[in-house]
Each structure stands twice: as C-alpha cells, then as structure tokens.
Design a protein around this motif. Sequence first.
Motif, short mmCIF file in Angstrom:
data_model
loop_
_atom_site.label_atom_id
_atom_site.label_comp_id
_atom_site.label_asym_id
_atom_site.label_seq_id
_atom_site.Cartn_x
_atom_site.Cartn_y
_atom_site.Cartn_z
N GLU A 114 0.83 -1.20 0.00
CA GLU A 114 0.00 0.00 0.00
C GLU A 114 0.87 1.25 0.00
N VAL A 115 1.94 1.21 0.77
CA VAL A 115 2.89 2.33 0.79
C VAL A 115 3.49 2.55 -0.60
N ALA A 116 3.72 1.45 -1.33
CA ALA A 116 4.26 1.56 -2.69
C ALA A 116 3.29 2.33 -3.60
N LYS A 117 2.00 2.08 -3.44
CA LYS A 117 1.00 2.80 -4.25
C LYS A 117 1.01 4.29 -3.89
N ILE A 118 1.11 4.60 -2.60
CA ILE A 118 1.16 6.01 -2.20
C ILE A 118 2.35 6.70 -2.83
N ARG A 119 3.49 6.01 -2.87
CA ARG A 119 4.69 6.60 -3.48
C ARG A 119 4.46 6.90 -4.96
N ALA A 148 -10.13 -5.77 -14.70
CA ALA A 148 -10.84 -4.89 -13.77
C ALA A 148 -11.74 -5.64 -12.79
N ASN A 149 -12.13 -4.91 -11.77
CA ASN A 149 -13.26 -5.25 -10.93
C ASN A 149 -14.47 -4.56 -11.56
N CYS A 150 -15.68 -5.07 -11.32
CA CYS A 150 -16.86 -4.36 -11.86
C CYS A 150 -16.93 -2.95 -11.30
N HIS A 151 -16.37 -2.76 -10.11
CA HIS A 151 -16.19 -1.43 -9.54
C HIS A 151 -14.84 -0.91 -10.03
N LEU A 152 -14.86 0.03 -10.97
CA LEU A 152 -13.64 0.50 -11.63
C LEU A 152 -12.58 0.88 -10.60
N GLY A 153 -11.36 0.41 -10.83
CA GLY A 153 -10.25 0.72 -9.94
C GLY A 153 -10.06 -0.32 -8.85
N GLY A 154 -11.08 -1.17 -8.65
CA GLY A 154 -10.96 -2.23 -7.66
C GLY A 154 -10.55 -1.71 -6.30
N GLY A 155 -9.49 -2.27 -5.75
CA GLY A 155 -9.02 -1.90 -4.43
C GLY A 155 -7.82 -0.98 -4.43
N VAL A 156 -7.71 -0.12 -5.45
CA VAL A 156 -6.54 0.76 -5.49
C VAL A 156 -6.53 1.71 -4.29
N ILE A 157 -7.71 2.11 -3.80
CA ILE A 157 -7.77 3.00 -2.65
C ILE A 157 -7.35 2.28 -1.37
N LEU A 158 -7.57 0.99 -1.30
CA LEU A 158 -7.08 0.20 -0.19
C LEU A 158 -7.38 -1.28 -0.41
N GLY A 159 -6.37 -2.08 -0.23
CA GLY A 159 -6.57 -3.52 -0.17
C GLY A 159 -6.25 -4.28 -1.44
N CYS A 203 -3.72 -4.98 -4.84
CA CYS A 203 -2.34 -4.75 -5.29
C CYS A 203 -2.00 -5.68 -6.44
N VAL A 204 -2.99 -5.94 -7.31
CA VAL A 204 -2.73 -6.76 -8.49
C VAL A 204 -2.88 -5.90 -9.75
N GLN A 205 -3.19 -6.51 -10.89
CA GLN A 205 -3.00 -5.81 -12.16
C GLN A 205 -3.71 -4.47 -12.25
N GLU A 206 -5.00 -4.43 -11.94
CA GLU A 206 -5.74 -3.17 -12.08
C GLU A 206 -5.22 -2.11 -11.12
N PHE A 217 1.45 -8.83 -2.86
CA PHE A 217 2.01 -8.38 -1.59
C PHE A 217 3.51 -8.12 -1.65
N SER A 218 4.15 -8.46 -2.77
CA SER A 218 5.56 -8.13 -2.94
C SER A 218 5.74 -6.83 -3.73
N LEU A 219 4.65 -6.14 -4.03
CA LEU A 219 4.71 -4.91 -4.82
C LEU A 219 5.58 -3.87 -4.12
N SER A 220 6.45 -3.22 -4.91
CA SER A 220 7.24 -2.11 -4.38
C SER A 220 7.38 -1.04 -5.46
N TYR A 221 7.66 0.16 -5.03
CA TYR A 221 7.83 1.29 -5.94
C TYR A 221 9.14 1.12 -6.70
N GLY A 222 9.08 1.29 -8.04
CA GLY A 222 10.25 1.04 -8.87
C GLY A 222 10.90 2.27 -9.43
N GLY A 223 10.54 3.47 -8.94
CA GLY A 223 11.18 4.69 -9.41
C GLY A 223 10.38 5.43 -10.47
N ASN A 224 10.91 6.55 -10.85
CA ASN A 224 10.26 7.42 -11.83
C ASN A 224 10.26 6.79 -13.22
#
Length: 482
Positions: free
Chosen positions: A162-167, A230-241, A243-246, A288-295
């Motif tokens: 989740e921290v990776a997404k915030i970054r 996608a999830n039928c709810h666009l964006g799926g769990g990007v706001i929280l929870g 961390c997969v393709q969408e 769950f292994s997602l991490s920020y990869g830079g600019n």
Amino acid sequence: MGQRNVKPPECKKWSAPGQDYWQKLNESLTINPPDSVDELERNIASLSDRSPHRMNGLKAALEDHFDAQTDDTVFNKIFPFVIKLALRLPSLLKTNEGEHSVNAGAINLLLQDSPGYLKLSRTLVSSLMANLFLGTLPRSRERPFQCNMQPLLSCSRSSTQEVAKIRCYLNYFERLKELQHDPQGFLYIRRQLLPQPYDWSTSEALLCGVEVIPDGGIEDARGSLQADFANCHLGGGVILGGCVQEEIRFSINPELTCAMMFCEDMSELEAIVLTGAERFSNYKGYAFSLSYGGNHIDETPHDEEGTVCTAITAIDATPYFDMPGGQTSLGLQLKLENLQRDANKALAGFMDLDPEESECSKSKYPSVATGNWGCGAFGGNIHVKFLVQWCAVSVSGRSMKYYTFEKGTEKIGVMMRALAQGLTEKEVTVGMLWQVMLNLSKVARGSRDRCNIIPAVAKYFDITIEYNEDIPVIQYDTDTAV
C-alpha cells in the motif's frame, strides 16, 4: 475489492461543494497552512467535525520517497503544491464551462447501461486528483462515488504494498510540480455497452492473428488497446486492499483513478475505456511483494491536442472464488452461460462501438494487448480465458498480443503460439472454435482445474503441439464432437 459504486436514483451529475466550503478550505489550508502530516490531518478533519485520520501510510511513503528526511522537510517539498492544485478546482470548473463535459459546474456521471463519455482536461483532472488525495471532497448525494484516498493514506506502515502505491501518487504530484506548466491534452472516460449478446456459435469471423509475448507487461504495448483486468467497480481496491494488475495500473498511471469519481459499477455487457492517462512510475514485484520502482518517463506519442495515445479498456471477468466448486472447477468455467458472459464482456471492451471514429477506435489501436485475464485472484483457467479472449478480439476486428507473464510456465506460451498459428492457417472461424469449446464443456463436468484444454482443441483440428504431459488433456467423444 473496493467500495461498490451505486448511485442514488435521482443523481445524474457530479457537483463540487459550494463557495462557502472552498472559502473554509482555503482558510484551513493556506491562511493557517499545515507544515506536517499531523497538522494536515487535523485541518482536514476540522472541515467535517470528525476525528482525524491517522495517515501512517502517508508518513511512511514520504520518508521512503524523500530518503527519510524530517517530516516537516518532506511535507513542504510537495504538499503546498498539492494544496494549491486542489484549491484551483472551482476556477478550473468555470474555465471548462460549456466545453466537453462540464456544465454549470457539474460533470455528468457515467451510469450503468448508459453509453457515453467524458472528455476532461488533464489540468482539471490534476486538480480533481489533488482533492481525491487530500480527501477534501466530502462524499454526498452530489458526489456519490469514490471521492477520497484517506483509506490508502491511513494504511499501516507494515503494508508495504500500500505504501508503494502512495509513493506512485506522490511521484505524480512531484512530476507535475517540476513541469512548471499545466499538463496538456485530455483524459477520455468512455462507457461502452454491447447492444445485445453476441451469437458466438454461428460467427463466421475468422480467428485473428496472435502474437504471444513471454516478457514485459501489457503496459508496454504501445499502440495497442491495453486490457485492464478490472473489478466491476472500476479501480478495484486501489484506494485500499488491492495490489494486483488493475490496482498497479491505476497507481503507475494515476490519472486513471480520477475516473472512479464518475463511474457506476459495470453491468454484464459493459466496459469502460480510458484514454490519455500518462504513466509516471515504475514498479517491482506483484501483489504483496509490490514495491515502488522509481520514476518513469512515458515516451508514448501525443495526438494533435496533446493527449497521450494510451487507451486502456477495463473489463471484469467472472469471479470464481465465490462460486460453487470454487476455482478448481473447470466444468463450471466451461458452462455455456459463463463462456458467453466473459466473451460478451471482452467484446464490449474490445469492439469499436462508436459509429464515428472515437479516441480509442480500431484505426488508432488496431491490436488488443491482454493476458491471463481473471486468472489470479478471480480463479480463472488460463486456457479458457485465452480462447474466450481470442474469440472476442477476432470479432472486434483487431489482432491480439497476449502477454503470458511466464515464470516456470513457458510451455503455456508455446502451446498458445502453436495453436494460433495452426488455426489461422486453417482459416478456422470463431463459430467453429466456439462449438469445440462447447463440446469440451460436456465432458469437463467434474474435471479439476489442472487440465490441458489447448491440446484438446489442437487435437480436434489435427494440429500437433507440445504440452506438459504431467497435466492431463481433456478427452472427448469424437462421435459427439462438432
């Protein structure tokens, strides 16, 4: 999975808060400007007389993003700019008045089973994103869908994905600040509705060419219509929870997140196509292994209006994790109604449904880039989803690029490539392939998930392919085969 977007029955437009609210917000954020995350929490909470959210995830992301400098130092690197950008929203709505998608300070909602589109300037989108990030657009009957990222910013420090997404979102705002001028071009949000279910069994469309790609990701397919699993709810769990393709795609192309504010959940024959979102970040890992990869510097061409020539089609697959039999029931996935449902959904996303040439037309994006749609968290079978999408892309009149994301499953890509070559050389139609799939469904009842479907299809059409012999091939009675 994200909060479901279902509108109040009388709500058809998105409206910003009134002038009094913006005056109060301006006083809270600029006259007495916060200089730390703690002060930002208190100032925003004071607008609604609620307890402050503890933005632990945001604190962790700031420390990581700016090399663990002190809280006030990192805060002042980016947040004065984000606050100023958020406060521009009323004036930007006036600037865009009467143009494209803004009328009387309101933006049309894109509602279920009602095809239409929004064309929003990327400058307006950036202000909407700033408000979404800060949580300064309170949810109401005038703003019924997702309108703040507080759940994400308040995540635990230990939720590194989740921290990776915030970054990624922080990097977006940092890049806008460095730009020193407003971003150019538009974000198109297009809701597509298939007028009626397609008759797959009688289709005379020839199967299209398939390029099977073992390396890279769908986001690398420049010039292709790119699938969002996608999830039928666009964006799926990007706001929280999530961390997969969408969710990853919405994080590295942050402007996509803005569309969540205007889109009701998708119905069975719908897709949402998003065009013009720039990619700002790289990533590493997945789930769950997602991490920020830079600019990331996006070298995708821009059109004459300055719009980024990236088109992403959001299609939600049938979720098998909550169905009887679960993800191991191949017979369930090959049932006629489930094959039809996913084929029609994919066609809604891949078909050029606008009678006039649109921003995401087949002439501009002649191929579809996709992969193992619905085969992760949703429990789908890779072989079945490959065949279903191949049918849908073929009917759409485009060609297919299939990313296999192979790690230890190289033979799946080899099988796909050999089958595609063999069936296109034999000029097999969609209807012919569909009938074979229906035949397999008759004998797949009770079969487990780990069965080779592609070799069974190849055998019917007398094509020899290599496959993993440790996994059984579905056998069927040739007397009943079509």
